[in-house]
Design a protein around this motif. Structure first.
Motif, short mmCIF file in Angstrom:
data_model
loop_
_atom_site.label_atom_id
_atom_site.label_comp_id
_atom_site.label_asym_id
_atom_site.label_seq_id
_atom_site.Cartn_x
_atom_site.Cartn_y
_atom_site.Cartn_z
N GLN A 13 78.10 -55.75 50.21
CA GLN A 13 79.03 -54.92 49.43
C GLN A 13 78.41 -54.38 48.14
N TYR A 14 77.44 -55.08 47.61
CA TYR A 14 77.04 -54.94 46.20
C TYR A 14 75.65 -54.33 46.05
N LEU A 15 75.52 -53.42 45.10
CA LEU A 15 74.22 -52.87 44.72
C LEU A 15 74.13 -52.84 43.20
N GLU A 16 73.09 -53.46 42.67
CA GLU A 16 72.84 -53.46 41.23
C GLU A 16 71.65 -52.56 40.92
N GLY A 24 57.85 -47.16 35.20
CA GLY A 24 58.76 -46.09 35.61
C GLY A 24 59.74 -46.46 36.69
N ARG A 25 59.57 -47.62 37.33
CA ARG A 25 60.49 -48.04 38.39
C ARG A 25 61.87 -48.37 37.82
N MET A 26 62.89 -48.17 38.63
CA MET A 26 64.24 -48.64 38.32
C MET A 26 64.64 -49.57 39.46
N PRO A 27 64.31 -50.85 39.37
CA PRO A 27 64.53 -51.76 40.50
C PRO A 27 66.01 -51.98 40.79
N CYS A 28 66.29 -52.15 42.07
CA CYS A 28 67.65 -52.43 42.52
C CYS A 28 67.70 -53.81 43.16
N PHE A 29 68.88 -54.42 43.14
CA PHE A 29 69.04 -55.79 43.59
C PHE A 29 70.31 -55.95 44.42
N ALA A 30 70.28 -56.97 45.28
CA ALA A 30 71.43 -57.28 46.14
C ALA A 30 72.37 -58.28 45.50
N CYS A 31 71.99 -58.80 44.35
CA CYS A 31 72.76 -59.79 43.60
C CYS A 31 72.19 -59.79 42.19
N PRO A 111 77.37 -48.86 49.60
CA PRO A 111 77.79 -49.96 48.72
C PRO A 111 79.20 -49.77 48.19
N LYS A 112 79.97 -50.86 48.22
CA LYS A 112 81.35 -50.82 47.73
C LYS A 112 81.44 -51.22 46.25
N ILE A 113 80.51 -52.06 45.81
CA ILE A 113 80.51 -52.53 44.42
C ILE A 113 79.20 -52.10 43.77
N LEU A 114 79.29 -51.31 42.72
CA LEU A 114 78.12 -50.83 41.99
C LEU A 114 78.06 -51.50 40.62
N ASN A 115 76.96 -52.19 40.35
CA ASN A 115 76.75 -52.78 39.03
C ASN A 115 75.73 -51.93 38.30
N LEU A 158 79.39 -42.74 44.37
CA LEU A 158 80.73 -42.94 43.81
C LEU A 158 81.84 -42.80 44.85
N SER A 159 81.68 -41.88 45.78
CA SER A 159 82.75 -41.63 46.75
C SER A 159 82.97 -42.80 47.70
N ASN A 160 81.93 -43.65 47.89
CA ASN A 160 82.06 -44.80 48.79
C ASN A 160 82.51 -46.07 48.06
N ALA A 161 82.40 -46.07 46.75
CA ALA A 161 82.62 -47.30 45.97
C ALA A 161 84.10 -47.61 45.79
N SER A 162 84.39 -48.90 45.76
CA SER A 162 85.74 -49.36 45.43
C SER A 162 85.77 -50.02 44.05
N GLU A 163 84.59 -50.36 43.53
CA GLU A 163 84.53 -51.01 42.22
C GLU A 163 83.22 -50.66 41.52
N ILE A 164 83.29 -50.37 40.22
CA ILE A 164 82.10 -50.16 39.40
C ILE A 164 82.13 -51.14 38.25
N ILE A 165 80.99 -51.81 38.02
CA ILE A 165 80.86 -52.79 36.95
C ILE A 165 80.09 -52.16 35.79
N PHE A 166 80.69 -52.12 34.62
CA PHE A 166 80.07 -51.65 33.38
C PHE A 166 80.06 -52.82 32.40
#
Length: 381
Positions: A13-16, A24-31, A111-115, A158-166
């Motif tokens: 569900q989650y992508l950080e 220059g990388r912007m790493p992404c994580f599953a948790c 992804p449903k949850i974006l951090n 954004l169109s697929n997400a159900s939650e955004i974490i700020f």
């Protein structure tokens, strides 16, 4: 610890999205990267779709499905250590059950949850997080990178997400980018989108809330990090903060919670040698504010401490000189309260926290579902 019967939905569900590195990388994580260190993609070069079903992401999902949790730091995971992971066989979400049943690692949804952790701007310089103040607000080059990341999220995710974490990388109300992002979300377009706010709380004033009227009614969880139960300790653990303003803001958030304008209020406390004596006070503060939950977790080294200095913080370890005093604090009756979520200290603090009250009908239904699914899986071999 045997986790073969348990299911963690997070990597499904989650992508950080992390902040830009020196290369220059912007790493992404599953948790949280302190719990699952494996990078699943580079947001500066890859699309959300490429990252979401990358081989690294699929490997992490496979580790959940086979019960090995081989990419997870099991001893530090709050969900595992507090016994909060659900049984695989009672998962009712049809999408998640299909994933479990068919052992799917490649997903046909986004992804449903974006951090959103790509801006580290913060009004505080907490030693557990950073060695100095960080702000990208007035740095044109950094702002261009950050703003470009925000536009990419709006376009691709954004169109697929159900939650955004700020956001847990800084403070969303100190960041000009995140403030703008929040103020520009059109909830007429994204009707089912929920916002989760993670903040130190100092800048989350009544005035700030009124300036963000568009998010009213769309805020699920608000997490406020204190790491202290008194003004004196707060001055050590939360450098640059203002305890009196924070207490006023928490009181205001409690009023919003009571009126239903936010769905849940949580107070966070990172346990270390400086503050463990004040853990019970957090429960008092939580009750006074009407918080749903007070959440404890072990301190993490975000490369801000030397190994020797970090070891001094780890009061929960048996060889720490103050460990016995720590154990005495844990005997305080307030820590047995139902609003106390022990997080990854769940093996040391009795867990009475129940986010969902016990329901006999649900328990019976889950038992029946579990038996039926066991039989179905048996027939499939």
């Amino acid at each position: 610890m045997d986790l073969k019967s348990k299911f963690c939905p997070k990597p499904f569900q989650y992508l950080e999205i992390g902040s830009k590195r020196d290369d220059g990388r912007m790493p992404c994580f599953a948790c949280c990267p302190q719990l699952v260190e494996e990078e699943v993609g580079d947001f500066s070069k890859e699309s959300v779709e490429q990252i979401w079903n990358s081989q690294s992401f699929q490997n992490i999902r496979s580790g959940i499905l086979d019960g090995s949790y081989r990419f997870c730091k099991i001893e530090d995971c709050p969900e595992i250590q507090s016994g909060s992971l659900p049984d695989k066989l009672i998962i009712e979400d049809p999408v998640m059950w299909d994933i479990i049943k068919n052992k799917k690692t490649k997903l046909d949804y986004g992804p449903k949850i974006l951090n959103l952790n790509y801006d580290q701007t913060c009004n505080l310089a907490c030693p557990s997080c950073r060695t100095d103040y960080i702000s990208h607000n007035n740095n044109p080059s950094e702002r261009e990178t950050i703003d470009r990341a925000g536009e990419k999220i709006k376009k691709e995710a954004l169109s697929n997400a159900s939650e955004i974490i700020f956001c847990s990388s800084g403070d969303p109300f100190s960041s000009q980018h995140f403030r703008s992002f929040l103020s520009e979300i059109d909830f007429n377009t994204y009707k089912n989108l929920k916002i989760q706010i993670v903040s130190n709380g100092v800048m989350l004033t009544e005035k700030t809330w009124e300036q963000l009227k568009n998010i009213h009614g769309h805020v699920g969880l608000v997490c406020i990090s204190l790491d202290a139960g008194s003004e004196a300790t707060y001055g050590i653990t939360r450098v640059g903060g203002n305890w009196k303003i924070l207490m006023q803001n928490i009181k205001f958030l409690g009023q919003l919670r009571a009126k239903g304008e936010i769905e849940r209020l949580r107070l966070d406390f990172v346990v270390q040698d400086y503050n463990y004596q004040e853990m019970p006070r957090l429960v008092d503060i939580g009750h006074d504010a009407g918080a749903d939950e007070v959440f404890f977790q072990k301190i993490v080294n975000w490369n801000t401490y030397s190994p020797a200095e970090f070891k001094k913080r780890l009061v929960y370890l048996p060889d720490h000189p103050e460990h016995q005093q720590f154990l005495q604090v844990l005997k305080d009756e307030r820590l047995k309260d139902k609003i106390v979520n022990p997080g990854n200290l769940g093996d040391m603090i009795p867990k009475n926290y129940q986010p969902r009250p016990f329901n006999l009908k649900n328990a019976i239904r889950h038992t029946l579902i579990k038996r039926i699914r066991k039989f179905q899986l048996f027939l499939r071999g």
